[in-house]
Design an enzyme around this catalytic site. Structure first.
Site, PDB file in Angstrom:
ATOM      1  N   HIS A 130       0.312  -1.090  -0.124  1.00  0.00           N
ATOM      2  CA  HIS A 130       0.102   0.187  -0.012  1.00  0.00           C
ATOM      3  C   HIS A 130       0.419   1.416   0.403  1.00  0.00           C
ATOM      4  O   HIS A 130       1.671   1.192   0.496  1.00  0.00           O
ATOM      5  CB  HIS A 130      -0.889  -0.051   1.065  1.00  0.00           C
ATOM      6  CG  HIS A 130      -2.009  -0.455   1.192  1.00  0.00           C
ATOM      7  ND1 HIS A 130      -2.899  -0.430   1.653  1.00  0.00           N
ATOM      8  CD2 HIS A 130      -2.175  -1.955   0.205  1.00  0.00           C
ATOM      9  CE1 HIS A 130      -4.030  -1.752   1.738  1.00  0.00           C
ATOM     10  NE2 HIS A 130      -3.794  -2.663   0.682  1.00  0.00           N
TER      11      HIS A 130
ATOM     12  N   TYR B 137      -9.957   4.863   7.485  1.00  0.00           N
ATOM     13  CA  TYR B 137     -10.348   5.317   8.760  1.00  0.00           C
ATOM     14  C   TYR B 137     -11.263   5.854   9.210  1.00  0.00           C
ATOM     15  O   TYR B 137     -11.128   7.558   8.422  1.00  0.00           O
ATOM     16  CB  TYR B 137      -8.904   6.222   9.717  1.00  0.00           C
ATOM     17  CG  TYR B 137      -7.082   4.692   9.946  1.00  0.00           C
ATOM     18  CD1 TYR B 137      -7.995   3.641  10.976  1.00  0.00           C
ATOM     19  CD2 TYR B 137      -7.125   4.420   8.927  1.00  0.00           C
ATOM     20  CE1 TYR B 137      -6.518   3.057  11.061  1.00  0.00           C
ATOM     21  CE2 TYR B 137      -5.676   3.670   9.116  1.00  0.00           C
ATOM     22  CZ  TYR B 137      -5.416   3.157  10.170  1.00  0.00           C
ATOM     23  OH  TYR B 137      -4.733   2.037  10.460  1.00  0.00           O
TER      24      TYR B 137
ATOM     25  N   PRO C 279      -5.444  -0.573  18.457  1.00  0.00           N
ATOM     26  CA  PRO C 279      -4.887  -0.878  17.538  1.00  0.00           C
ATOM     27  C   PRO C 279      -4.710   0.505  16.397  1.00  0.00           C
ATOM     28  O   PRO C 279      -4.263  -0.221  15.187  1.00  0.00           O
ATOM     29  CB  PRO C 279      -5.862  -1.940  17.249  1.00  0.00           C
ATOM     30  CG  PRO C 279      -6.898  -1.643  18.052  1.00  0.00           C
ATOM     31  CD  PRO C 279      -6.447  -1.131  19.425  1.00  0.00           C
TER      32      PRO C 279
ATOM     33  N   LYS D  28       0.114  -0.087  15.080  1.00  0.00           N
ATOM     34  CA  LYS D  28       1.489  -0.209  15.479  1.00  0.00           C
ATOM     35  C   LYS D  28       2.184  -1.393  16.605  1.00  0.00           C
ATOM     36  O   LYS D  28       3.332  -1.297  16.602  1.00  0.00           O
ATOM     37  CB  LYS D  28       2.196   0.828  16.855  1.00  0.00           C
ATOM     38  CG  LYS D  28       2.096   2.185  15.947  1.00  0.00           C
ATOM     39  CD  LYS D  28       3.302   1.810  14.948  1.00  0.00           C
ATOM     40  CE  LYS D  28       2.686   3.210  13.329  1.00  0.00           C
ATOM     41  NZ  LYS D  28       2.767   2.556  12.716  1.00  0.00           N
TER      42      LYS D  28
ATOM     43  N   TYR E  98       2.860   6.442  10.731  1.00  0.00           N
ATOM     44  CA  TYR E  98       2.123   6.095  10.393  1.00  0.00           C
ATOM     45  C   TYR E  98       3.391   4.836   9.487  1.00  0.00           C
ATOM     46  O   TYR E  98       2.840   4.051   9.835  1.00  0.00           O
ATOM     47  CB  TYR E  98       0.845   6.102   9.291  1.00  0.00           C
ATOM     48  CG  TYR E  98      -0.106   5.110   9.079  1.00  0.00           C
ATOM     49  CD1 TYR E  98      -1.410   5.294   9.827  1.00  0.00           C
ATOM     50  CD2 TYR E  98      -0.242   4.353   7.767  1.00  0.00           C
ATOM     51  CE1 TYR E  98      -1.962   4.151   9.309  1.00  0.00           C
ATOM     52  CE2 TYR E  98      -0.923   3.823   8.312  1.00  0.00           C
ATOM     53  CZ  TYR E  98      -1.773   3.544   8.722  1.00  0.00           C
ATOM     54  OH  TYR E  98      -2.886   2.037   7.952  1.00  0.00           O
TER      55      TYR E  98
HETATM   56  C1  LIG Z   1      -7.461  -9.182  19.907  1.00  0.00           C
HETATM   57  C2  LIG Z   1      -6.122  -8.321  18.785  1.00  0.00           C
HETATM   58  C3  LIG Z   1      -6.275  -7.682  18.269  1.00  0.00           C
HETATM   59  C4  LIG Z   1      -4.759  -7.196  17.330  1.00  0.00           C
HETATM   60  N1  LIG Z   1      -5.426  -6.643  16.138  1.00  0.00           N
HETATM   61  C5  LIG Z   1      -4.168  -5.897  15.971  1.00  0.00           C
HETATM   62  C6  LIG Z   1      -4.119  -4.871  14.187  1.00  0.00           C
HETATM   63  O1  LIG Z   1      -4.859  -4.518  14.106  1.00  0.00           O
HETATM   64  N2  LIG Z   1      -2.725  -4.370  14.380  1.00  0.00           N
HETATM   65  C7  LIG Z   1      -1.654  -4.572  15.329  1.00  0.00           C
HETATM   66  O2  LIG Z   1      -0.543  -4.081  14.680  1.00  0.00           O
HETATM   67  N3  LIG Z   1      -1.997  -5.001  16.511  1.00  0.00           N
HETATM   68  C8  LIG Z   1      -2.759  -5.926  17.080  1.00  0.00           C
HETATM   69  N4  LIG Z   1      -2.379  -7.004  17.320  1.00  0.00           N
HETATM   70  C9  LIG Z   1      -1.481  -6.096  18.732  1.00  0.00           C
HETATM   71  C10 LIG Z   1      -0.254  -7.682  17.619  1.00  0.00           C
HETATM   72  O3  LIG Z   1      -1.330  -8.983  17.456  1.00  0.00           O
HETATM   73  C11 LIG Z   1       0.387  -8.063  19.510  1.00  0.00           C
HETATM   74  O4  LIG Z   1       1.304  -6.716  18.924  1.00  0.00           O
HETATM   75  C12 LIG Z   1       0.964  -8.955  18.775  1.00  0.00           C
HETATM   76  O5  LIG Z   1       0.634 -10.098  18.892  1.00  0.00           O
HETATM   77  C13 LIG Z   1       2.855  -9.092  20.007  1.00  0.00           C
HETATM   78  O6  LIG Z   1       3.532 -10.549  19.257  1.00  0.00           O
HETATM   79  P1  LIG Z   1       4.339 -10.541  20.704  1.00  0.00           P
HETATM   80  O7  LIG Z   1       5.284 -12.191  20.388  1.00  0.00           O
HETATM   81  O8  LIG Z   1       4.233 -10.207  21.595  1.00  0.00           O
HETATM   82  O9  LIG Z   1       3.211 -11.519  21.581  1.00  0.00           O
HETATM   83  P2  LIG Z   1       1.893 -12.621  21.460  1.00  0.00           P
HETATM   84  O10 LIG Z   1       1.448 -11.810  20.648  1.00  0.00           O
HETATM   85  O11 LIG Z   1       0.632 -12.685  22.610  1.00  0.00           O
HETATM   86  O12 LIG Z   1       2.387 -13.656  22.226  1.00  0.00           O
HETATM   87  C14 LIG Z   1       2.646 -14.224  23.278  1.00  0.00           C
HETATM   88  C15 LIG Z   1       2.893 -15.960  23.474  1.00  0.00           C
HETATM   89  O13 LIG Z   1       3.341 -15.945  24.517  1.00  0.00           O
HETATM   90  C16 LIG Z   1       2.705 -16.704  25.031  1.00  0.00           C
HETATM   91  N5  LIG Z   1       2.744 -17.335  26.286  1.00  0.00           N
HETATM   92  C17 LIG Z   1       2.404 -16.408  27.478  1.00  0.00           C
HETATM   93  N6  LIG Z   1       1.894 -17.196  28.803  1.00  0.00           N
HETATM   94  C18 LIG Z   1       2.867 -17.330  28.997  1.00  0.00           C
HETATM   95  C19 LIG Z   1       3.612 -18.574  28.781  1.00  0.00           C
HETATM   96  N7  LIG Z   1       3.117 -18.462  31.218  1.00  0.00           N
HETATM   97  N8  LIG Z   1       3.703 -19.497  29.875  1.00  0.00           N
HETATM   98  C20 LIG Z   1       3.867 -19.792  28.093  1.00  0.00           C
HETATM   99  N9  LIG Z   1       3.728 -19.315  27.093  1.00  0.00           N
HETATM  100  C21 LIG Z   1       3.026 -17.908  27.052  1.00  0.00           C
HETATM  101  C22 LIG Z   1       1.312 -17.070  24.241  1.00  0.00           C
HETATM  102  O14 LIG Z   1      -0.039 -18.011  24.266  1.00  0.00           O
HETATM  103  C23 LIG Z   1       1.856 -16.433  23.194  1.00  0.00           C
HETATM  104  O15 LIG Z   1       1.646 -17.273  21.840  1.00  0.00           O
HETATM  105  C24 LIG Z   1      -3.855  -7.094  18.163  1.00  0.00           C
HETATM  106  C25 LIG Z   1      -4.174  -8.217  19.524  1.00  0.00           C
HETATM  107  C26 LIG Z   1      -4.651  -8.555  20.044  1.00  0.00           C
HETATM  108  C27 LIG Z   1      -4.736  -8.952  21.270  1.00  0.00           C
END
Ligand SMILES: Cc1cc2nc3c(=O)[nH]c(=O)nc-3n(C[C@H](O)[C@H](O)[C@H](O)COP(=O)(O)OP(=O)(O)OC[C@H]3O[C@@H](n4cnc5c(N)ncnc54)[C@H](O)[C@@H]3O)c2cc1C
Length: 391
Positions: A73, A201, A293, A297, A384
């Site tokens: 995009h 948006y 969201p 970011k 952005y």
């Molecule tokens: C509903 C939702 C919608 C979103 N939409 C957007 C969006 O549109 N745009 C955007 O940029 N971001 C969005 N986000 C944010 C984005 O998805 C996250 O920033 C991203 O997933 C972060 O990645 P991460 O690996 O740091 O954490 P996570 O993806 O949360 O991964 C953490 C992992 O750790 C595991 N875990 C947790 N506790 C334990 C434990 N005690 N022992 C072992 N493993 C554990 C979990 O099961 C998970 O698999 C959204 C988040 C959510 C929840």
């Protein structure tokens, strides 16, 4: 007791990408994940990637499918007061965005990681971290019915907002900053063509909405909704009617509706923990910070942390230096706070917080200013597409 160089808690995008990047540099890691692989891969979340994130995924050798299937995009649209204004991101910043779902990134990472012989312990229970302030950190867990321990040099807390690593830091050593917003996002995924080629948006008197997509046949739409709404009160027909009512006329006319294949309500929150290092424990991604969201970011910030930590660990193992490790927290937080500010500002600009007409008129005035002023549009575009790291 087994041993690894870096024990990574969480196999979300942060944990798997860190492990994969370390692997490409000959650094050993083990990933412990409490959920099953299929569950992690099915979570519908982010889908809009900054060019820095795309570069990092390519660096890790997991970008081939994204480069083939992702949608590039050049711009984004802001809709307000019945009109639309396109921000030409490419012209203003030289950068583009990539649409590619987090579910697909998660699959690509897990496939590449498994093919490289990487170790992920899926469904690891009762994960606990020990002695992260000392010289021999350990992680204990239960896997396949047996209690086990891993000794390591470092622990990376990639376990998301509800994880165990941040919660293990004594309260007096960590500062938590939080802002909870008084509404949620009702999201619908449907196999229908999107209303526009780029994201739209929408600031509307009935509330915010966002037209997004995962591909040219799969749309992702969102509506601002009350936090206490339940999914039962949002049958598909009501969702589409409400979305149509909030869209500018040209998009309302083009809206294609269909059965939802996923529907969820997500609360909106800004959250930052600091610092991000505690001895040999590093907090990464959603374990350390959450943004609403608006502006997409969250995933980009999480993967930017991974890039900074990966560089620091490589420098440590190759040159025996602590410099980048000691700078990790400050370098990551410099980006995090700027993105936290942008996400908060964009959320505040686009949503209805109350029936206050004064606040609504100020939002429209600011949106008009962005539409009229190249300087204002440029500031929006720079944030952005993602601000470059400070050093
Ligand atoms: C509903 C939702 C919608 C979103 N939409 C957007 C969006 O549109 N745009 C955007 O940029 N971001 C969005 N986000 C944010 C984005 O998805 C996250 O920033 C991203 O997933 C972060 O990645 P991460 O690996 O740091 O954490 P996570 O993806 O949360 O991964 C953490 C992992 O750790 C595991 N875990 C947790 N506790 C334990 C434990 N005690 N022992 C072992 N493993 C554990 C979990 O099961 C998970 O698999 C959204 C988040 C959510 C929840």
């Amino acid at each position: 007791m087994s041993r690894t160089q870096v024990a990574i808690i969480g196999a979300g995008p942060s944990g798997l990408l860190l492990s994969q990047l370390l692997h490409t540099c000959g650094i050993d890691s083990v990933v412990l994940e409490r959920r099953a692989r299929a569950y992690v891969e099915a979570r519908i979340r982010a889908g809009l990637l900054e060019s820095g994130t795309v570069a990092l995924l390519n660096q890790a050798g997991v970008g081939a499918r994204m480069m083939r299937e992702g949608l590039v995009h050049d711009g984004v649209e802001l809709a307000f007061d019945g009109r639309t204004h396109r921000i030409d991101l490419k012209a203003l910043t030289g950068q583009q965005m990539m649409v590619y779902g987090q579910t697909e990134i998660q699959k690509d990472l897990a496939d590449a990681h498994a093919a490289a012989g990487g170790r992920v312990l899926w469904q690891a229970e009762e994960v606990a971290i020990h002695d992260f302030d000392g010289h021999t950190p350990r992680v204990s867990y239960r896997h396949a019915g047996a209690r086990q321990q891993i000794e390591c040099d470092f622990i990376a807390g990639c376990d998301g907002y509800h994880g165990v690593t941040r919660a293990s830091v004594p309260a007096g050593r960590i500062t938590l900053h939080e802002r909870v917003y008084p509404f949620g996002w009702l999201g619908v995924l449907a196999d229908v063509a999107p209303v526009a080629d780029e994201l739209v948006y929408v600031n509307h008197a009935r509330g915010f909405s966002l037209c997004s997509m995962r591909s040219m046949n799969r749309s992702r739409y969102y509506l601002q909704c009350p936090l206490d709404d339940s999914l039962d009160s949002w049958p598909d027909a009501r969702f589409w009617d409400e979305l149509r009512a909030r869209l500018p006329e040209k998009y309302a006319a083009r809206l294609v509706t269909g059965a939802s294949i996923e529907k969820s309500i997500a609360p909106l929150r800004s959250f930052v923990a600091e610092p991000l290092r505690f001895g040999r424990l590093f907090l990464v991604g959603d374990a350390a910070h959450i943004v609403p969201p608006t502006g997409a970011k969250g995933l980009n910030l999480a993967l930017a942390d991974v890039g900074v930590l990966h560089q620091a660990l490589v420098e440590h193992y190759r040159a025996g230096s602590e410099t980048l490790l000691s700078e990790y927290s400050a370098r990551a937080l410099a980006r995090v706070w700027k993105a936290t500010r942008f996400s908060w500002w964009f959320t505040t600009l686009m949503h209805r917080f109350s029936a206050d007409t004064f606040a609504y008129r100020l939002q429209l005035a600011e949106l008009e200013y962005i539409a009229q002023s190249e300087a204002a549009a440029c500031a929006f575009a720079q944030n952005y597409v993602g601000l470059r790291p400070p050093h």
